[in-house]
Write a protein that holds these residues in place. Sequence first.
Motif, PDB file in Angstrom:
ATOM      1  N   SER A   1     104.951  99.575   7.934  1.00 27.68           N
ATOM      2  CA  SER A   1     106.312 100.088   7.781  1.00 27.68           C
ATOM      3  C   SER A   1     106.243 101.564   7.429  1.00 27.68           C
ATOM      4  N   LEU A   2     107.236 102.314   7.847  1.00 24.93           N
ATOM      5  CA  LEU A   2     107.275 103.730   7.516  1.00 24.93           C
ATOM      6  C   LEU A   2     107.550 103.920   6.028  1.00 24.93           C
TER       7      LEU A   2
ATOM      8  N   THR B   1     109.778 110.134   7.404  1.00 23.60           N
ATOM      9  CA  THR B   1     110.896 110.022   8.350  1.00 23.60           C
ATOM     10  C   THR B   1     110.955 111.200   9.317  1.00 23.60           C
TER      11      THR B   1
ATOM     12  N   TRP C   1     108.194 111.119  11.910  1.00 21.05           N
ATOM     13  CA  TRP C   1     108.389 109.988  12.824  1.00 21.05           C
ATOM     14  C   TRP C   1     109.483 110.283  13.846  1.00 21.05           C
TER      15      TRP C   1
ATOM     16  N   GLY D   1     108.844 110.451  17.785  1.00 21.31           N
ATOM     17  CA  GLY D   1     109.590 109.472  18.581  1.00 21.31           C
ATOM     18  C   GLY D   1     110.434 110.138  19.652  1.00 21.31           C
TER      19      GLY D   1
ATOM     20  N   ALA E   1     101.290 102.813  13.128  1.00 21.13           N
ATOM     21  CA  ALA E   1     102.658 102.459  13.498  1.00 21.13           C
ATOM     22  C   ALA E   1     103.060 103.168  14.794  1.00 21.13           C
ATOM     23  N   PHE E   2     102.622 104.427  14.943  1.00 20.56           N
ATOM     24  CA  PHE E   2     102.969 105.160  16.159  1.00 20.56           C
ATOM     25  C   PHE E   2     102.240 104.573  17.367  1.00 20.56           C
TER      26      PHE E   2
ATOM     27  N   LEU F   1     104.079 101.552  18.440  1.00 20.72           N
ATOM     28  CA  LEU F   1     105.322 101.919  19.128  1.00 20.72           C
ATOM     29  C   LEU F   1     105.042 102.288  20.580  1.00 20.72           C
TER      30      LEU F   1
ATOM     31  N   CYS G   1     104.257  99.198  22.605  1.00 23.38           N
ATOM     32  CA  CYS G   1     105.266  98.123  22.578  1.00 23.38           C
ATOM     33  C   CYS G   1     106.083  98.073  23.872  1.00 23.38           C
TER      34      CYS G   1
ATOM     35  N   PRO H   1     110.646  98.413  22.207  1.00 27.11           N
ATOM     36  CA  PRO H   1     110.878  98.934  20.854  1.00 27.11           C
ATOM     37  C   PRO H   1     112.305  98.672  20.381  1.00 27.11           C
TER      38      PRO H   1
ATOM     39  N   GLN I   1     111.138 101.691  16.564  1.00 24.95           N
ATOM     40  CA  GLN I   1     109.850 101.212  16.083  1.00 24.95           C
ATOM     41  C   GLN I   1     109.385 100.042  16.942  1.00 24.95           C
TER      42      GLN I   1
ATOM     43  N   CYS J   1     102.640  93.867  21.285  1.00 22.74           N
ATOM     44  CA  CYS J   1     102.580  93.909  19.819  1.00 22.74           C
ATOM     45  C   CYS J   1     101.631  92.839  19.289  1.00 22.74           C
TER      46      CYS J   1
END
Length: 341
Positions: A14-15, A20, A23, A27, A55-56, A59, A62, A65, A69, A77
């Motif tokens: 989790s971020l 933020t 990210w 993104g 996490a990136f 993403l 994925c 998303p 995320q 995933c």
Amino acid sequence: MAVSEAPEHIPIPSLLPWQTEQWQRLGTQWRAGRCPHALLISGQPGLGKRAFAEAFSALVLCEQPREGQACGSCKDCHLWQAGSHPDFLRVEPEKEGGPLKVEQIRQLGDFVSRTSGRGGARLVWLAPAEAMNINAANALLKNLEEPAASVIFLLVSDSPAGLLPTIRSRCQSVVFPPPSEEMALQWLRASDLEEDSATRALALAGGAPLLAAQLADPKCEEIRERFLQELVALAQGSARAVTAAGRWEAPPEPTDLGQLIQFWQQWVAQMARVRSCDATGDAQVMALLQRFSGAGRASLRTLFGFYDHLLQARMGLASGANPNRRLLLEELMIRWARLFG
């Protein structure tokens, strides 16, 4: 391939509140098809850089998303979480604290040259980047100079100055400064830490919340206090630097030598702050200052000079150069004792 084995199941991180801005910027670039082929994710230890890079990567891989995320439920995933995604490669030292070897970097060629297993981007997650020796760094540079299509390198580093300038210049820098004290303390309080404990641990961690949470552990705090008492004894002349270095070249878990030197830096920084502002500080810091020789700007130059020696020692430990830990500590402790002579 000589890369580290992934765990059987990796939860998608989790971020953290202070991530933020970085990210959202990455993104936006990814969704616009403008993501650089190499990212250098850097900042001091304890800010969650590795989790951010993971996490990136999740993403990017994925299929569907959600809210910016990784969804955590699609096939890609699930493959990523199982550590078996064909388009994700994790490269780490073979043993903790060891170097990233040239053989590991050269074998990246097999991964970056083949076709994507899932029809999308491929990612190389490499940490700590500063653990590469010169041969490994030059091998990586060849991959960065002639990037393969749809391959993204995620380099994670606590000490980006330890990387070749030519590598840094070929990466987009994603820098993580420490969050504000208010944000960090709010996060630590949410982790059930008491205010006083959280505040002191955060100061020792240089403002890094994850490291502060680790430092607040009672066992870690006990080791830290023992080390400080060793430094006090050296300042008082009641301990010998050579003997003390032998006791601490291999600190007990959950600390390590680099972490102890970081604590040392924070105490020296507090001493300089108290001396320069004519303020009152921690009782142990005040006791050290009472024995510290010199006054005025000359004494501050002495403190800052010793702080630089500590910084160089930490960088040497983090670089993968594998310095002689016993001799390193002996030199630092001899210099420390001389400050109070």
